[in-house]
Write a protein that holds these residues in place. Structure first.
Motif, mmCIF file in Angstrom:
data_model
loop_
_atom_site.group_PDB
_atom_site.id
_atom_site.type_symbol
_atom_site.label_atom_id
_atom_site.label_comp_id
_atom_site.label_asym_id
_atom_site.label_seq_id
_atom_site.Cartn_x
_atom_site.Cartn_y
_atom_site.Cartn_z
ATOM 1 N N GLY A 55 55.654 35.280 30.897
ATOM 2 C CA GLY A 55 54.667 35.617 29.822
ATOM 3 C C GLY A 55 53.532 36.057 30.401
ATOM 4 N N LEU A 56 52.757 35.569 31.373
ATOM 5 C CA LEU A 56 51.740 35.941 31.886
ATOM 6 C C LEU A 56 51.792 37.418 32.576
ATOM 7 N N ASP A 57 52.922 37.815 33.153
ATOM 8 C CA ASP A 57 53.002 38.996 33.816
ATOM 9 C C ASP A 57 53.174 40.053 32.504
ATOM 10 N N LEU A 58 53.956 39.564 31.391
ATOM 11 C CA LEU A 58 54.355 40.551 30.289
ATOM 12 C C LEU A 58 52.742 40.939 29.695
ATOM 13 N N ILE A 59 51.944 40.015 29.536
ATOM 14 C CA ILE A 59 50.522 40.461 29.089
ATOM 15 C C ILE A 59 49.733 41.089 30.342
ATOM 16 N N ARG A 60 49.812 41.043 31.305
ATOM 17 C CA ARG A 60 49.240 41.883 32.258
ATOM 18 C C ARG A 60 49.865 43.151 32.152
ATOM 19 N N ALA A 61 51.086 43.189 32.121
ATOM 20 C CA ALA A 61 51.849 44.613 32.016
ATOM 21 C C ALA A 61 51.402 45.311 30.729
ATOM 22 N N LEU A 62 51.231 44.632 29.530
ATOM 23 C CA LEU A 62 50.530 45.198 28.311
ATOM 24 C C LEU A 62 49.445 45.639 28.545
ATOM 25 N N PHE A 63 48.479 44.565 28.831
ATOM 26 C CA PHE A 63 47.122 45.219 29.305
ATOM 27 C C PHE A 63 46.804 46.714 30.087
ATOM 28 N N TYR A 119 41.359 40.140 33.254
ATOM 29 C CA TYR A 119 42.545 39.473 33.376
ATOM 30 C C TYR A 119 43.632 40.198 34.300
ATOM 31 N N ILE A 120 43.900 41.387 33.997
ATOM 32 C CA ILE A 120 44.658 42.193 35.021
ATOM 33 C C ILE A 120 44.314 41.576 36.550
ATOM 34 N N LYS A 121 43.017 41.754 36.845
ATOM 35 C CA LYS A 121 42.900 41.326 38.303
ATOM 36 C C LYS A 121 42.710 39.991 38.462
ATOM 37 N N ALA A 122 42.709 39.128 37.626
ATOM 38 C CA ALA A 122 42.564 37.680 37.959
ATOM 39 C C ALA A 122 44.020 37.146 38.014
ATOM 40 N N ALA A 123 44.985 37.585 37.153
ATOM 41 C CA ALA A 123 46.186 37.180 36.848
ATOM 42 C C ALA A 123 47.172 37.760 38.148
ATOM 43 N N ARG A 124 47.008 38.840 38.838
ATOM 44 C CA ARG A 124 47.901 38.946 39.649
ATOM 45 C C ARG A 124 47.828 38.114 41.007
ATOM 46 N N PRO A 125 46.853 37.571 41.340
ATOM 47 C CA PRO A 125 46.849 36.403 42.494
ATOM 48 C C PRO A 125 47.754 35.038 42.085
#
Length: 226
Positions: free
Chosen positions: A128-136, A202-208
């Motif tokens: 779910g977190l990765d889905l939001i990352r990809a959407l953003f 968010y994209i930058k922070a969620a990746r790690p």
């Protein structure tokens, strides 16, 4: 008229940047998680392993739920699954201190991939977190990029490989019910400018954070193809 509109847009942008919004809360929460993991990574040279408290992780993940609800029917499946999985982990945090503790117990009991296990639910929350990352990432890629195109691309990249034909078909049909780009920004109380800045945070922070969760499985010889 143009000068007046420009002034109004600048004023709205300043208000969105100074006002707490769902996006600002989410970006800040994951920046804190990312910074925590970053500081622990530096400590690994001293023999200390990275660890992430389960309750802290759940607090950040709970904030993301509002994004799924803003996307409407198309992502209702994701919202229901995500919220249920986060709730399970919140309950687990009353008994387990860290993500590692959850995985280690399920590994010991051979329950990692068992439906309903905490480890399986953690895997789904990570999706779910990765889905939001990809959407953003798709959302900020172009000013004229439609939300439907952005969501379709993100879903195909992150979730579709793990879903049945029936689910993929239902999601595809639901994409036509997505709000427009402007409608989503209105729901989030953002402008294009403020939304892009917070989405990039968010994209930058969620990746790690996502990479850390993946490594928890990999280090225990658990594949990620499920």
């Amino acid at each position: 008229m143009d000068e007046g509109n420009d002034g109004s847009n600048q004023s709205q942008t300043k208000m969105s940047m100074s006002t707490k919004t769902p996006l600002s809360d989410i970006a800040q929460a994951f920046e804190e998680l990312s910074e925590l993991l970053g500081s622990q990574s530096q400590s690994q040279t001293k023999g200390k392993d990275q660890t992430l408290r389960l309750d802290t992780f759940c607090e950040a993940c709970s904030l993301v739920s509002v994004l799924f609800s803003c996307l409407g029917l198309a992502f209702k499946f994701a919202e229901l699954e995500y919220v249920a999985k986060v709730h399970d982990l919140v309950e687990a945090s009353k008994r387990f201190d860290s993500l590692e503790n959850v995985l280690d117990l399920d590994v010991a009991n051979a329950r990692v991939k068992t439906p309903g296990s905490h480890s399986r639910n953690l895997r789904r929350v990570r999706q779910g977190l990765d889905l939001i990352r990809a959407l953003f990432e798709e959302f900020v890629s172009s000013d004229c990029y439609s939300l439907k195109d952005a969501a379709s691309t993100a879903y195909a990249q992150v979730c579709a490989p793990y879903h049945t034909w029936a689910v993929r078909t239902a999601v595809s049909a639901g994409m036509y019910t997505l709000p427009t780009r402007d409608e989503l920004l209105l729901k989030l109380n953002e402008t294009d400018v403020t939304a892009e800045r917070k989405m990039r945070r968010y994209i930058k922070a969620a990746r790690p954070v996502i990479a850390y969760i993946d490594q928890l499985y990999i280090s225990r010889n658990i594949t990620l193809d499920w």
